[in-house]
Design a protein around this motif. Structure first.
Motif, short mmCIF file in Angstrom:
data_model
loop_
_atom_site.label_atom_id
_atom_site.label_comp_id
_atom_site.label_asym_id
_atom_site.label_seq_id
_atom_site.Cartn_x
_atom_site.Cartn_y
_atom_site.Cartn_z
N SER A 7 14.54 50.10 40.08
CA SER A 7 14.33 48.84 40.68
C SER A 7 12.82 48.77 41.02
O SER A 7 12.26 49.70 41.16
CB SER A 7 15.00 48.81 42.13
OG SER A 7 16.59 48.92 41.70
N ASP A 41 14.96 44.36 35.40
CA ASP A 41 15.92 44.54 34.31
C ASP A 41 17.39 44.17 34.74
O ASP A 41 17.82 44.39 35.80
CB ASP A 41 15.99 46.22 34.08
CG ASP A 41 15.07 46.53 32.87
OD1 ASP A 41 14.84 45.90 32.16
OD2 ASP A 41 14.70 47.84 33.03
N ILE A 42 18.41 43.94 33.75
CA ILE A 42 19.62 43.69 34.20
C ILE A 42 20.20 45.02 34.53
O ILE A 42 20.14 46.11 33.96
CB ILE A 42 20.35 43.39 32.57
CG1 ILE A 42 19.72 42.03 32.07
CG2 ILE A 42 21.86 43.12 32.92
CD1 ILE A 42 20.16 41.38 30.90
N ASN A 53 14.19 37.59 35.37
CA ASN A 53 15.15 38.42 34.58
C ASN A 53 13.95 38.88 33.53
O ASN A 53 13.12 38.30 32.92
CB ASN A 53 15.98 37.50 33.92
CG ASN A 53 16.83 38.48 33.02
OD1 ASN A 53 16.59 39.68 32.48
ND2 ASN A 53 18.16 38.28 33.16
N SER A 100 20.44 39.27 35.95
CA SER A 100 19.48 40.05 36.66
C SER A 100 19.87 40.07 38.16
O SER A 100 19.61 38.96 38.71
CB SER A 100 18.06 40.24 36.51
OG SER A 100 17.75 40.50 35.21
N VAL A 157 18.54 40.27 41.20
CA VAL A 157 16.99 40.58 41.66
C VAL A 157 16.90 40.82 43.20
O VAL A 157 15.96 41.37 43.38
CB VAL A 157 16.30 39.26 41.21
CG1 VAL A 157 16.08 39.13 39.70
CG2 VAL A 157 16.74 37.99 41.70
N THR A 197 19.00 35.08 37.01
CA THR A 197 19.05 35.85 38.19
C THR A 197 20.07 35.48 39.40
O THR A 197 20.53 34.25 39.24
CB THR A 197 17.68 35.79 38.93
OG1 THR A 197 17.45 34.55 39.65
CG2 THR A 197 16.59 35.93 37.83
#
Length: 181
Positions: A61, A83-84, A106, A117, A119, A139
């Motif tokens: 993260s 990232d996913i 994303n 994602s 986020v 996201t």
């Protein structure tokens, strides 16, 4: 003559001990630029200002805020791409925080329709404000087990999930996708 560390009776003169210093730096009271080329952890009060776009390092993260109080992250309209399966910003056990002027994206270019994602994660926190941010398509953000969270004046081309939270205010946001409670 006597040595410098001896008194006239022959006893050693004690050397004064310097005062103890605090090894923890003082809280940040003015905006700072932080190099976000790797995961950054924030566990001290202060205002943190981005001076560039951030892309999450592989498998990590971008910004992890935890176990602290009185934190403001101002992205200055810079993007944070995650990232996913990773968070752009995760907030855990934080009291009194603000996340402002971030563009959440994303990291995957042209992600598949089901590749979202996550986020922004807010968990076990209280008295926070999420304002003037933009959540791009693919996201989503979530708030769980938290209280007194305000989500105000954001553009959300995504979803916001709220669970097991008290007194969460969602106001004056532009949603293009679904709001889930």
């Amino acid at each position: 003559t006597l040595p410098e560390d001896m008194d006239p009776k022959g006893a050693a003169t004690p050397t004064p001990t310097p005062p103890a210093t605090n090894s923890t730096p003082p809280p940040i009271t003015s905006p700072v630029s932080v190099n976000f080329n790797s995961r950054i952890e924030i566990n001290k009060p202060g205002k943190y200002v981005l001076d560039q776009d951030i892309i999450s390092p592989d498998g990590k993260s971008c910004i992890k805020i935890h176990d602290t109080a009185n934190v403001e992250v101002d992205c200055s309209n810079h993007s944070i791409s995650a990232d996913i399966g990773q968070y752009a910003i995760s907030i855990n056990k934080v009291k009194d925080f603000t996340i402002t002027s971030c563009v959440f994206k994303n990291k995957t270019i042209d992600p598949p329709q089901d590749a979202w994602s996550h986020v922004l994660l807010v968990s076990d926190s209280q008295n926070g404000t999420i304002t003037k941010n933009m959540f791009s398509a693919s996201t989503f953000g979530s708030i769980s087990n938290s209280s007194l969270i305000k989500v105000i004046n954001n553009n959300m081309y995504s979803q916001l999930l709220i669970s097991s939270s008290k007194e969460t205010l969602v106001q004056n946001n532009n949603f293009v996708f679904t709001l889930h409670f």
